[in-house]
Scaffold this active site. Structure first.
Site, PDB file in Angstrom:
ATOM      1  N   GLN A 119      -1.550  -0.971 -13.202  1.00 18.33           N
ATOM      2  CA  GLN A 119      -0.431  -0.340 -13.916  1.00 18.33           C
ATOM      3  C   GLN A 119       0.727  -1.323 -14.118  1.00 18.33           C
ATOM      4  O   GLN A 119       1.904  -0.938 -14.127  1.00 18.33           O
ATOM      5  CB  GLN A 119       0.036   0.901 -13.160  1.00 18.33           C
ATOM      6  CG  GLN A 119      -0.905   2.082 -13.309  1.00 18.33           C
ATOM      7  CD  GLN A 119      -1.025   2.526 -14.772  1.00 18.33           C
ATOM      8  OE1 GLN A 119      -0.085   2.432 -15.555  1.00 18.33           O
ATOM      9  NE2 GLN A 119      -2.196   3.007 -15.145  1.00 18.33           N
ATOM     10  N   SER A 120       0.395  -2.590 -14.291  1.00 15.83           N
ATOM     11  CA  SER A 120       1.419  -3.627 -14.423  1.00 15.83           C
ATOM     12  C   SER A 120       2.236  -3.468 -15.706  1.00 15.83           C
ATOM     13  O   SER A 120       1.681  -3.443 -16.814  1.00 15.83           O
ATOM     14  CB  SER A 120       0.726  -4.990 -14.428  1.00 15.83           C
ATOM     15  OG  SER A 120       1.613  -5.989 -14.870  1.00 15.83           O
ATOM     16  N   ASN A 121       3.542  -3.390 -15.551  1.00 14.12           N
ATOM     17  CA  ASN A 121       4.433  -3.397 -16.718  1.00 14.12           C
ATOM     18  C   ASN A 121       4.448  -4.782 -17.367  1.00 14.12           C
ATOM     19  O   ASN A 121       4.528  -4.920 -18.575  1.00 14.12           O
ATOM     20  CB  ASN A 121       5.861  -3.032 -16.301  1.00 14.12           C
ATOM     21  CG  ASN A 121       5.933  -1.658 -15.694  1.00 14.12           C
ATOM     22  OD1 ASN A 121       5.553  -0.679 -16.319  1.00 14.12           O
ATOM     23  ND2 ASN A 121       6.411  -1.572 -14.459  1.00 14.12           N
ATOM     24  N   ALA A 142       2.010  -6.897 -17.480  1.00 10.76           N
ATOM     25  CA  ALA A 142       0.793  -7.089 -18.286  1.00 10.76           C
ATOM     26  C   ALA A 142       0.959  -6.418 -19.652  1.00 10.76           C
ATOM     27  O   ALA A 142       0.656  -7.008 -20.689  1.00 10.76           O
ATOM     28  CB  ALA A 142      -0.415  -6.517 -17.538  1.00 10.76           C
TER      29      ALA A 142
END
Ligand SMILES: *Cc1c(COP(=O)(O)O)cnc(C)c1O
Length: 331
Positions: free
Chosen positions: A78-80, A82
């Site tokens: 859930q990387s912002n 990325a």
């Protein structure tokens, strides 16, 4: 010293982002609550916004100047970072491979869904892959891209290298201009992860004479290594501008009491903070970063550590897509 504007920069964020006073939040926190200003970097606009847009402006400016055609980066499912790297790559006509691992929901929701809409190639590793598995996959991705004629560049976790750090030095100058003529804030609170944001804020405060002390609120463990890398980032970023600043490791303040069991594991205080800001201001925070940071600020206010006559800036660094993947379980 070079000006920040002299460095190659790709315009990705729509700035200046708004600053407004959280009047109803202040009222809800009682008579001794300081004045709270929200700096809305959740509204940087690039692919739903967030702090990574400002870092990527310098990282992409440099990458373009060097003829890079493809980006590879890493993060949680859930990387912002990325998601925003995928958006930046799309805007610059670059390919993008995301190597995602570690904790967080793996269903096609939230940021992960947005990554796919943005056209990134997602390589989702099993939770047990570990750092070594991630590194291997990054190497494979770079080789694969190079075999198809691309010039690949690995963007570090969170965009936290010296170039990325310049993003929040620039944001500091922007904020100082916005606050000119008003009461001088004594503190700036923000969610601190890989520390590039904090390093940039510390650098900017020194370069441009900000009146506030930077209060990072850690969203994960990792001291003292992270403090060391923040320190290094400040000085490396200053060097990119051809200057030096005074900043000792002991000067960096990152509160450690609010991340709970660890990165991307929601806390009750974080969920309370998310609900409180939503119900008073109609502004959403996220469970991984900004909810925990706001919980830290609220704890300090309730403990009477901040005077009612003070003005505090809360830097909202974004992350709201995580709310759609993880929820907040408010009371
Ligand atoms: C990445 C991120 C942070 C932390 O920024 P660092 O520079 O990694 O410390 C804070 N908030 C949100 C929403 C983020 O995505």
């Amino acid at each position: 010293m070079k000006d920040l504007l002299d460095l190659p920069r790709e315009q990705l964020a729509r700035t200046p982002t708004p600053v407004h006073e959280a009047v109803r939040l202040r009222a809800a926190l009682g008579a001794d609550c300081p004045r709270i200003l929200l700096k809305r970097d959740d509204l940087t606009d690039l692919a739903v916004g967030g702090n990574k847009a400002r870092k990527l402006e310098f990282i992409l400016g440099d990458a373009r100047a060097r003829g890079i055609t493809a980006l590879v980066t890493t993060g949680g499912p859930q990387s912002n970072h990325a998601r925003m790297t995928a958006a930046a790559a799309a805007l610059c006509n670059m390919r993008c491979v995301l190597v995602l691992s570690g904790p967080g929901p793996r269903a096609d929701v939230g940021n992960l869904m947005l990554d796919r809409i943005l056209g990134a190639e997602v390589r989702l590793l099993p939770a047990e892959a570990g750092a070594a598995g991630e590194e291997d996959e990054v190497t494979r991705a770079v080789l694969g891209l190079e075999q198809t004629g691309e010039v690949a560049h690995v963007v570090p976790l969170g965009g936290s290298n010296a170039l990325g750090t310049l993003g929040y030095a620039a944001a500091t100058r922007e904020l100082l201009q916005q606050l000119e003529g008003g009461p001088a804030p004594t503190r700036l609170y923000h969610a601190s992860g890989s520390r590039g944001t904090q390093a940039g804020l510390e650098l900017g405060a020194r370069l441009f004479g900000a009146p506030w002390r930077v209060h990072g609120v850690a969203v994960s463990g990792g001291e003292p290594e992270k403090r060391r890398s923040a320190h290094r980032l400040i000085h490396d970023a200053a060097a990119l501008l051809g200057t030096t600043v005074e900043a000792a490791e002991e000067d960096l303040l990152t509160h450690q009491d609010h991340y709970g069991e660890g990165y991307a594991i929601p806390t009750a205080a974080g969920s309370e903070a998310i609900a409180l800001l939503a119900r008073t201001e109609g502004v959403f925070l996220d469970p991984v970063y900004t909810g925990k940071a706001m919980a830290g600020l609220i704890a300090h206010i309730r403990a009477g550590e901040i005077g009612a006559e003070e003005t505090v800036v809360f830097l909202h660094t974004g992350g709201v897509p995580g709310l759609f993947a993880m929820g907040a379980r408010p009371a």
